[in-house]
Structure formats: structure tokens, C-alpha cells
Design an enzyme around this catalytic site. Structure first.
Site, PDB file in Angstrom:
ATOM      1  N   LEU A  10     -32.466  17.710 -22.438  1.00 43.92           N
ATOM      2  CA  LEU A  10     -31.190  17.188 -22.906  1.00 43.92           C
ATOM      3  C   LEU A  10     -30.051  17.957 -22.244  1.00 43.92           C
ATOM      4  O   LEU A  10     -29.883  19.159 -22.466  1.00 43.92           O
ATOM      5  CB  LEU A  10     -31.100  17.305 -24.430  1.00 43.92           C
ATOM      6  CG  LEU A  10     -32.246  16.630 -25.222  1.00 43.92           C
ATOM      7  CD1 LEU A  10     -31.999  16.740 -26.714  1.00 43.92           C
ATOM      8  CD2 LEU A  10     -32.412  15.181 -24.795  1.00 43.92           C
ATOM      9  N   ARG A  17     -16.527  23.342 -25.606  1.00 38.78           N
ATOM     10  CA  ARG A  17     -16.182  24.731 -25.918  1.00 38.78           C
ATOM     11  C   ARG A  17     -16.235  25.656 -24.706  1.00 38.78           C
ATOM     12  O   ARG A  17     -15.707  26.763 -24.755  1.00 38.78           O
ATOM     13  CB  ARG A  17     -17.107  25.252 -27.022  1.00 38.78           C
ATOM     14  CG  ARG A  17     -16.744  24.723 -28.406  1.00 38.78           C
ATOM     15  CD  ARG A  17     -17.640  25.301 -29.473  1.00 38.78           C
ATOM     16  NE  ARG A  17     -18.958  24.667 -29.468  1.00 38.78           N
ATOM     17  CZ  ARG A  17     -19.986  25.083 -30.200  1.00 38.78           C
ATOM     18  NH1 ARG A  17     -19.856  26.153 -30.983  1.00 38.78           N
ATOM     19  NH2 ARG A  17     -21.138  24.460 -30.155  1.00 38.78           N
ATOM     20  N   THR A  83     -29.204  14.340 -31.509  1.00 41.56           N
ATOM     21  CA  THR A  83     -30.329  14.694 -30.638  1.00 41.56           C
ATOM     22  C   THR A  83     -31.423  13.630 -30.633  1.00 41.56           C
ATOM     23  O   THR A  83     -32.054  13.383 -29.603  1.00 41.56           O
ATOM     24  CB  THR A  83     -30.918  16.043 -31.084  1.00 41.56           C
ATOM     25  OG1 THR A  83     -31.156  16.007 -32.507  1.00 41.56           O
ATOM     26  CG2 THR A  83     -29.980  17.193 -30.748  1.00 41.56           C
ATOM     27  N   ASN A 362     -27.234  52.820  19.001  1.00 40.18           N
ATOM     28  CA  ASN A 362     -26.260  53.472  18.123  1.00 40.18           C
ATOM     29  C   ASN A 362     -24.912  52.766  18.247  1.00 40.18           C
ATOM     30  O   ASN A 362     -24.361  52.657  19.344  1.00 40.18           O
ATOM     31  CB  ASN A 362     -26.100  54.943  18.497  1.00 40.18           C
ATOM     32  CG  ASN A 362     -25.207  55.685  17.513  1.00 40.18           C
ATOM     33  OD1 ASN A 362     -25.668  56.209  16.512  1.00 40.18           O
ATOM     34  ND2 ASN A 362     -23.907  55.722  17.804  1.00 40.18           N
TER      35      ASN A 362
END
Length: 459
Positions: A10, A17, A83, A362
Site C-alpha cells: 500500500l 503530514r 485500508t 606521485n
């Protein structure tokens, strides 16, 4: 014969929010959308078919859930009616006739495969419904699982619970397994005779018992069922994920001096005997091989650090950085899309981008590979055992041969052959006494300006 299973995820919530411009399930945990974490857990539980119930940002959510290795089909939930209604958005998938239906949420990225397997085992044992619950440290606000003699009698919402029921600490985690052969019938029995007029999946427990079926609960750790509704909860989930992953890595043989200051991505690979100092951040796509050291305050993303190499402190490895065995990228260096050969040293205050640096070379302090001409990126190739003097600029595309030496302060615009010395700087000139004359001239100009400045009248 192995039981078949459909997982219904789901992920259609409005994410109000979160106060975000995108769906909450797209927000990252450890650099990965939380929906992808959920799908990964399902795949690890040997569930290969997923019905994704989507709403907001449907295409983006579907793409984030498609992690490979599982079949993901998306179903649009046009209305938000609870739901139970959300699960039925995937009616066509349920109707295909799976043995098990597993309902999970897209915003629970900490879930592991073990509770999912336990729920399916509960169905295989003959139960019609299996609820995944947890022992809550503070049960306030959670639905309570009413269990008697091993049977789950009901899920009682906090506001509807008696004082005795509110003392129960075994709570509903929201995840549920349903007998796939009876799922559509059971889901069709859910009513909406409640204040909100919504269809609640939790009603299935009492529905099953009313028709003579069985329901049970299986337990998962509380943190695995942590959901996300706000940015504060997102940060809490991130903290829990990081704690869990650090612990796993340290048990596998990784040393962290201050683990709480180390931040990992979902796919970070740290092999045995890696040492990570404080305040290191790993972005996605990092592999650090055995014996390497990541010094403090370094940021590593999309990079490979091979055995015995050292990074930092205060180094940044960007995508495409590949450090050879026992190589070194020192403090305040940045490496991007570049291969650093075995034993090569990029010491400090240096940028190496779109480049190849041979073994044993280097690179002196302050060196820059000038890889961008304003339109295109170009490559710099430096051979083995070369020496690039400090404060050199290598203007790509350019090639420096094996054993070549570039003098400090040079700007190199042409290829340097093997074993050659290259100077790319202006000849130094010295003017005796000129500094004293310039100071005197400056003082004279300063005095003249001061004398010409009008005086402010006294008050």
C-alpha cells in the site's frame, strides 16, 4: 509444492503530514527510496509477485519499486476509503489465485524478511488471517491485539479499548497475511459502518472468527514496524537504519572508532579489516576492500577503494573514483571519474578528474587536472612512476609518460614523453631594491590622499 504468494504494498497515501512535493514513499532512507527497502525485504522473503497500490506520483513510485528480481504490477487507488478498500484496488491480482496474500505498507522500510516468512507459515498451518504485531515500549495510540490461548480474537483500537485492554502491550503492526483462496470473499465482507465511513482491514480478524475461521498473531521487533508520516519520523527511521547497519558491519570485521558519526548508504560494502575514522559519509555505490583506511571527515560516493589504500582526512571521492591497492588520496583532495594506480599518491590539496594515474606516481600538492573546457570533459593520462610537482595545472587532453617529471608550478598543455622533464612556467626575474621603491611610492600616495581629504566641521 511451494506455496505461491502475492504481496500487496500500500503506497497510495497523500503524505500530507510530510509537507512534501513528493510522495512519502519516495523519500530516501540511506540514500534509497523507502519503497525500495520494502520491496527488497519482500524479495528476500522469496516473494516474487508484488501488487503496488499507488496514488500520488504513481509513475515515480512504480519506478522506485522496480528494483529488479521481482514482478511489480501497479494498481491505481482513485479514492481513499480505508485500508480494506486500498487492498481491493489490487482485486485483479488477488483473483489470480495465490495461496497467500501478504499486505504491507510502503512506508515501513525497516521491515525484515523473517516476520513476513512467519506470517506465511501461519497461513500454511491453517489460519485464514495472520497479523504481524509487536511488543510496544509505549502502547498508547496503537491498536491492541486481543489474544487468548494462542488465538487472535480481535484488534481493538486504543480509543475503543477498555482500561484492562489498554494495559495490553502487544500491538498491531498493520501488516497482515490472508488466505489467498478466501481473500476476496473475506475482503468483501468488510463494512464501513463507522464514524469515518471507511473500510478497515483490521475488521478481518473478527469477520474470520464469526464465520468459524482462525486468526493468529506473530511477533516482529517494534523498530521493524516503524512507519513514517513526518520528517521527524523519517529522521528517526534513518537513525535506526544506520544503527542496525553499523552494528552488522562491525560484527563482520569492520572497525569504526566512533560508529555513531559514520553514515552509510543502503549498498555500502565495507570488507573485513577496513578502518573507518569519525565523521565519514558514504553515498551510494561504494566498495572498500580489506585493509583500507578511510580517515576522518571524508565523503565517499560511487567509488572503489582497493585493499590497503588510504583516503583523507577531509577527502572527497566522487563517482567513478577507483583507488588501486596501497594508493593514497590525502587531505583536502577530490577525485572524480579517475583511476589511481597501485601505490600512487595524491597527497593533498589536489583535484584529479577524468584521469588515469599510473602505479607508483606521485602527485604533488595543489595539482589540478583541468578537464573541462566549458563544453566537454577531457582526459588526462599520467604514466607509471611519474612525478608531478606541486601547484601544477595539467590542461586536458594531455598525456604524461612513464617516469616523466613535471616541474612545480607548471602549466602543461602538451604531451610529455616518458622520462622527460617538463617546465611550463615563466622565467623568474629579480629587480633589486624595487620593493623598497614601491613601498615609498605607496606611502607618498597615501599621504597625499590624506592631505586632500576635507576636514569635518566641529560641532
Amino acid at each position: 509444492m511451494e506455496r505461491t504468494c502475492l504481496a500487496i504494498v500500500l503506497a497510495a497515501g497523500e503524505s500530507t503530514r510530510m509537507k512534501s512535493s513528493m510522495s512519502k514513499v519516495l523519500h530516501p532512507v540511506a540514500g534509497r527510496p523507502m519503497i525500495a527497502h520494502v520491496v527488497e525485504a519482500l524479495a528476500s522473503a522469496s516473494i516474487s509477485d508484488i501488487a503496488l497500490v499507488v496514488g500520488r506520483d504513481a509513475d515515480a513510485v512504480s519506478a522506485a519499486a522496480d528494483i529488479g528480481g521481482v514482478s511489480v504490477s501497479s494498481y491505481l487507488q482513485k479514492e481513499r476509503l480505508g485500508t480494506g478498500h486500498a487492498v481491493l484496488a489490487a482485486r485483479d491480482a488477488i483473483a489470480k489465485g495465490y495461496d497467500d496474500i501478504l499486505v504491507v505498507f510502503g512506508d515501513t522500510p525497516l521491515i525484515k524478511p523473517e516476520p513476513l516468512r512467519a506470517a506465511r507459515e501461519g497461513l500454511a498451518a491453517g489460519n485464514e488471517v495472520v497479523v504481524i504485531g509487536f511488543e510496544a515500549a509505549d502502547p498508547s495510540g496503537y491498536g491492541r491485539l486481543i489474544v487468548k490461548d494462542g488465538a487472535l480474537l480481535a484488534i481493538r483500537e486504543h480509543k475503543d479499548a477498555t482500561e484492562e485492554e489498554r494495559r495490553i502491550t502487544y500491538c498491531n503492526g498493520g501488516l497482515m497475511a490472508i488466505d489467498g483462496r478466501k481473500a476476496l470473499d473475506l475482503l468483501g465482507r468488510i463494512g464501513n459502518a463507522n464514524v469515518k465511513g471507511e473500510y478497515y482491514l483490521t475488521d478481518l480478524v473478527e469477520i474470520v472468527r464469526e464465520i468459524g475461521g482462525q486468526a493468529i498473531a506473530v511477533e516482529a521487533p517494534e523498530e521493524e514496524l516503524t512507519g513514517c508520516n513526518t520528517r521527524a519520523e523519517l529522521a528517526f527511521i534513518e537513525r535506526l537504519w544506520q544503527q542496525r547497519r553499523r552494528h552488522e558491519l562491525m560484527l563482520s570485521g569492520v572497525s569504526m572508532i566512533a560508529p555513531e558519526t559514520v553514515f552509510l548508504a543502503w549498498d555500502t560494502v565495507l570488507e573485513q579489516d577496513v578502518l573507518v575514522e569519525p565523521n565519514v559519509v558514504f553515498g551510494p555505490g561504494v566498495r572498500v576492500e580489506s585493509g583500507a583506511i578511510i580517515h576522518a571527515f571524508s565523503h565517499v560516493e560511487g567509488a572503489t577503494v582497493r585493499s590497503g589504500a588510504t583516503v583523507g582526512p577531509y577527502a572527497r571521492l566522487r563517482p567513478g573514483a577507483d583507488l588501486g591497492e596501497k594508493s593514497k588520496v590525502g587531505n583536502f583532495c577530490e577525485v572524480k571519474k579517475a583511476e589511481i594506480g597501485a601505490g600512487a599518491k595524491v597527497n593533498h590539496l589536489t583535484y584529479i578528474g577524468d584521469a588515469f594515474v599510473g602505479a607508483g606516481t606521485n602527485i604533488g600538492a595543489g595539482t589540478i587536472t583541468c578537464n573541462y573546457d566549458g563544453v566537454n570533459k577531457h582526459e588526462t593520462r599520467i604514466g607509471e612512476n611519474a612525478f608531478i610537482g606541486s601547484n601544477s595545472s595539467l590542461v586536458a587532453p594531455v598525456s604524461i609518460g612513464d617516469g616523466a617529471l613535471v616541474a612545480s608550478g607548471s602549466v602543461i598543455t602538451e604531451d610529455v614523453p616518458a622520462d622527460a622533464v617538463a617546465f611550463g612556467r615563466a622565467r623568474q626575474e629579480i629587480k633589486p631594491g624595487r620593493a623598497r621603491l614601491l613601498r615609498e611610492r605607496y606611502q607618498a600616495v597615501k599621504a597625499a590622499k590624506k592631505a586632500a581629504k576635507p576636514m569635518m566641521p566641529a560641532r
